[in-house]
Design a protein around this motif. Sequence first.
Motif, PDB file in Angstrom:
ATOM      1  N   ALA A   1       1.109  -1.419   0.117  1.00 36.54           N
ATOM      2  CA  ALA A   1      -0.166  -0.327  -0.196  1.00 36.54           C
ATOM      3  C   ALA A   1       0.885   1.406   0.045  1.00 36.54           C
ATOM      4  O   ALA A   1       0.388   2.293  -0.955  1.00 36.54           O
TER       5      ALA A   1
ATOM      6  N   ASP B   1       2.444   1.738  -3.093  1.00 39.54           N
ATOM      7  CA  ASP B   1       1.671   2.376  -4.402  1.00 39.54           C
ATOM      8  C   ASP B   1       1.338   3.792  -4.078  1.00 39.54           C
ATOM      9  O   ASP B   1       1.085   4.998  -4.702  1.00 39.54           O
ATOM     10  N   ASP B   2       0.255   4.370  -2.931  1.00 39.25           N
ATOM     11  CA  ASP B   2       0.589   5.109  -2.965  1.00 39.25           C
ATOM     12  C   ASP B   2       1.078   5.602  -1.427  1.00 39.25           C
ATOM     13  O   ASP B   2       0.121   5.882  -0.814  1.00 39.25           O
TER      14      ASP B   2
ATOM     15  N   PHE C   1       0.639   8.641   0.091  1.00 42.81           N
ATOM     16  CA  PHE C   1       0.066  10.247   0.270  1.00 42.81           C
ATOM     17  C   PHE C   1      -1.588   9.129   1.189  1.00 42.81           C
ATOM     18  O   PHE C   1      -1.735   9.408   2.722  1.00 42.81           O
ATOM     19  N   ALA C   2      -2.072   8.884   0.079  1.00 47.31           N
ATOM     20  CA  ALA C   2      -3.621   7.430   0.901  1.00 47.31           C
ATOM     21  C   ALA C   2      -2.553   6.267   1.950  1.00 47.31           C
ATOM     22  O   ALA C   2      -3.850   6.766   3.026  1.00 47.31           O
ATOM     23  N   ALA C   3      -1.589   6.379   1.910  1.00 49.89           N
ATOM     24  CA  ALA C   3      -1.451   5.325   3.100  1.00 49.89           C
ATOM     25  C   ALA C   3      -1.254   5.879   4.381  1.00 49.89           C
ATOM     26  O   ALA C   3      -1.335   5.499   5.328  1.00 49.89           O
ATOM     27  N   LEU C   4      -0.542   7.184   4.262  1.00 51.06           N
ATOM     28  CA  LEU C   4      -1.177   7.984   5.431  1.00 51.06           C
ATOM     29  C   LEU C   4      -2.317   8.441   6.121  1.00 51.06           C
ATOM     30  O   LEU C   4      -2.500   8.318   6.891  1.00 51.06           O
ATOM     31  N   ALA C   5      -3.105   9.077   5.164  1.00 50.07           N
ATOM     32  CA  ALA C   5      -4.250   9.031   5.294  1.00 50.07           C
ATOM     33  C   ALA C   5      -5.372   7.719   6.321  1.00 50.07           C
ATOM     34  O   ALA C   5      -6.154   8.319   6.723  1.00 50.07           O
ATOM     35  N   VAL C   6      -4.441   6.201   5.441  1.00 53.00           N
ATOM     36  CA  VAL C   6      -5.671   5.584   5.875  1.00 53.00           C
ATOM     37  C   VAL C   6      -5.473   4.971   7.209  1.00 53.00           C
ATOM     38  O   VAL C   6      -5.544   4.760   7.724  1.00 53.00           O
TER      39      VAL C   6
END
Lengths: 298, 268
Positions: free
Chosen positions: A174, A177-178, A180-185
Amino acid sequence: MSGFDWQFFVEVLIGGLLSGVMYSLVAIGFVLIYKTSGVLNFAQGAMLLFAALTFVSLVERGVPFALALIITFAVMVVIGIAIERVVLRPLTNRSPMTLFMATLGLSYILEGAAQLIWGTQVHGLDLGIDDVPFEVGGVLISQFDLFAAAIAAALVLFLSVFFRYTRVGLAFRAVADDQFAALAVGLRLPRIWATVWAVAGLVALVAGLLWGARLGVQFSLSLVVLKALPVLVLGGFDSIPGAIVGGLLIGATEKLAEVYIGEYFGGGTESWFAYVVALAFLLIRPSGIFGQKLVERV
Amino acid sequence: MAEHDLPLLVVDGVSATYNHAIAALQGVSFAVRRGEIVALLGANGAGKTTALKALSNLLPAERGQITAGSIRFDGRDVTATAPADLVRSGLVQVLEGRHCFRNLTVEENLITGGIGRSARRPEIADDLEKIYLQFPRLKAKRRTLAGLTSGGEQQMTAIGRALMSRPRLLVLDEPSMGLAPLVVRDIFETLRKLNQETGLAILVAEQNSTVALKYAHRATILENGISVLSDSTENLRNGNDVTKFYLGERTVPLAVAKPANQLTEAGT
């Protein structure tokens, strides 16, 4: 061409492929870190040297083989975590070039530290594998190269299973892959990075032992990173299968080139042919064979 | 009891910059109470996304910083809490542009939401079933790479992933972006259902003010990084020219609208 010696060709090819596996091993260490954190870790070679030197020195001081392996792995994990904490975390959000320069500096520190602790003399490393060739259908194959290839294959299999079937592996993919998204998740990036550096340490240990057994454990061991670069150009910086295929290709082409066209250049092509291949490849396919193609539907 | 009267999220006079130079927010205030759907409205560049990133403490990851004001989620100072800990305390955001993990399957995407909460395996399996009940489309696509699914499916995946973290406040940035009106309606219907059935508080930033005003209880309008208006959506829907101006239904307030009309007539 009736006089073409196929048996000899196959022998050179297999020898090349097997030595290519060794390049792949070094390249995988790069890919792991590049994929998750976007850092081109120039210190991978120094980590490799550090691991090999630590292991050899322990064995020379009478530590049993298995215990020395465990201790060295533990040391590499600690170093990996320390690098993430001390060097990379303060540099979060800096440009890739800054991070690259940091790992360049890091490689000097690691090399220096390794020699400061364990001395600068060349050590022999015996993994207990005889380097006597054996014959299969008239083709000579190096036993050591085969052993090295088997170890590399086992390591790759282990990593694949780890990334495919564990939670840490899923988190790793994850982040790759992304970010920033991983941080937000809610994934804990520092923890994942530390894990990745630890795994890169493991890869460095395995590569260090195999390369060390072949070349002797010495300062120049850290220069094998330079051979990993064309492998990465061919395979793509973010693909583990790419690192494997790239390594095999480089290994095979440079051995074949040395044997068949080397004489036209006065020999010694093995030291530079890989870079020519990489250069040619950059012109045709800059992202490498397996380099990230964006999965996208528009 | 008094504690429960406090809003779940309080954004108070927040200013924010990028790179210590570019001012993105210059005094934004709004609140989200428990069980409420709140819309954050405004044009492109009004500061909606920055405001949402600020409240999930994601600004530092983009070289942004909060220069004034405070943000509290359930009494906790957001700026002093790591994004991962905010997720674990129940504040979960669906980013603008969905940000699915493209090379992971839909189901793997959902599972990352469970990992983000540090959930146990059986809990993750339970939550997956709930998400699939909520979004049957996702069950059909569970083994497909998220990057290969449609925009609507990606939005559902992103929302499902956020729900896997069992949020108390779900924050969504432009969920309607690039989607067909029917898909947008589906998504907002699902959000309303979640709100009504589970009491989930929802904060949604939207350019599509018509949809947002239909589903939200209250709305705050941002303009040039400042919150200029906060009211119930009922009042805003029936509002005066100023409201209509901010909501983009009228390009300029009525008093100065004449020249603009003449221009369009001349054009046609």
